[in-house]
Motif scaffolding. Structure first.
Motif, short mmCIF file in Angstrom:
data_model
loop_
_atom_site.label_atom_id
_atom_site.label_comp_id
_atom_site.label_asym_id
_atom_site.label_seq_id
_atom_site.Cartn_x
_atom_site.Cartn_y
_atom_site.Cartn_z
N LEU A 268 80.71 28.84 -1.97
CA LEU A 268 81.40 27.56 -1.89
C LEU A 268 81.42 26.82 -3.22
N ASP A 269 80.89 27.44 -4.27
CA ASP A 269 80.84 26.83 -5.61
C ASP A 269 81.40 27.84 -6.61
N ALA A 270 82.53 27.52 -7.20
CA ALA A 270 83.20 28.45 -8.11
C ALA A 270 82.36 28.78 -9.34
N ASP A 271 81.46 27.88 -9.74
CA ASP A 271 80.61 28.07 -10.91
C ASP A 271 79.16 27.83 -10.50
N SER A 272 78.53 28.85 -9.95
CA SER A 272 77.20 28.70 -9.35
C SER A 272 76.14 28.17 -10.31
N ASP A 273 76.26 28.47 -11.61
CA ASP A 273 75.26 27.99 -12.56
C ASP A 273 75.75 26.83 -13.43
N ASP B 277 88.23 34.23 -0.29
CA ASP B 277 87.60 33.65 -1.49
C ASP B 277 87.61 32.13 -1.34
N SER B 278 86.65 31.60 -0.60
CA SER B 278 86.63 30.19 -0.24
C SER B 278 86.60 29.24 -1.43
N ASP B 279 85.94 29.64 -2.53
CA ASP B 279 85.85 28.74 -3.69
C ASP B 279 86.84 29.09 -4.80
N ASP B 280 87.70 30.05 -4.56
CA ASP B 280 88.76 30.44 -5.51
C ASP B 280 88.25 30.78 -6.90
N ASP B 281 87.11 31.47 -6.97
CA ASP B 281 86.55 31.85 -8.26
C ASP B 281 86.88 33.28 -8.67
N GLY B 282 87.61 33.98 -7.82
CA GLY B 282 87.98 35.35 -8.15
C GLY B 282 87.06 36.40 -7.54
N THR C 250 83.64 30.33 -14.29
CA THR C 250 83.57 30.63 -12.86
C THR C 250 82.77 31.91 -12.65
N ASP C 251 82.27 32.07 -11.45
CA ASP C 251 81.51 33.29 -11.13
C ASP C 251 82.35 34.54 -11.37
N GLY C 252 83.64 34.45 -11.07
CA GLY C 252 84.53 35.59 -11.31
C GLY C 252 84.65 35.94 -12.78
N ASP D 246 84.18 36.35 -0.91
CA ASP D 246 83.00 35.72 -0.32
C ASP D 246 81.92 36.74 0.03
N LYS D 247 82.32 37.90 0.53
CA LYS D 247 81.33 38.94 0.87
C LYS D 247 80.57 39.39 -0.37
N GLU D 248 81.24 39.48 -1.49
CA GLU D 248 80.59 39.86 -2.75
C GLU D 248 79.58 38.79 -3.16
N GLU D 249 79.90 37.54 -2.90
CA GLU D 249 79.02 36.45 -3.34
C GLU D 249 77.74 36.34 -2.53
N VAL D 250 77.78 36.68 -1.25
CA VAL D 250 76.60 36.50 -0.40
C VAL D 250 75.73 37.74 -0.28
N THR D 251 76.10 38.80 -0.97
CA THR D 251 75.29 40.03 -1.00
C THR D 251 75.14 40.49 -2.44
#
Length: 86
Positions: A40-45, A16-21, A50-52, A24-29
């Motif tokens: 790489l951004d805990a809060d994409s919007d 979890d590179s951005d520590d958002d919970g 946070t995204d988590g 990383d695999k979940e974030e890129v798919t």
């Protein structure tokens, strides 16, 4: 296993590179949460959640104002995670 692949710029030793919970695999798919977000951004919007947390609260991590009331989702969510619409 760490990071999804070298091409994303994520940590090769941290899942979890951005520590958002979110892993990383979940974030890129389009995984179980149904969204592709920035690993790489805990809060994409940039809405204050946070995204988590967006995944936990069932808001959208790629849309900062889910109910279009002019307030970011972070402002519309109370301390217990309840989403408040106006």
């Amino acid at each position: 296993q760490p990071g999804p692949s070298p091409g994303y710029g994520t940590s090769p030793t941290d899942t979890d590179s951005d520590d958002d919970g979110l892993d990383d695999k979940e974030e890129v798919t389009i995984g179980s949460d149904g969204w592709v977000t920035d690993p790489l951004d805990a809060d994409s919007d940039d809405d204050g959640l946070t995204d988590g947390l967006e995944d936990q609260y069932n808001t959208r991590p790629i849309k900062g104002d889910l109910d279009a009331d002019g307030r970011d989702d972070g402002q519309d969510t109370d301390k217990d995670g309840a989403f408040q619409t106006t």
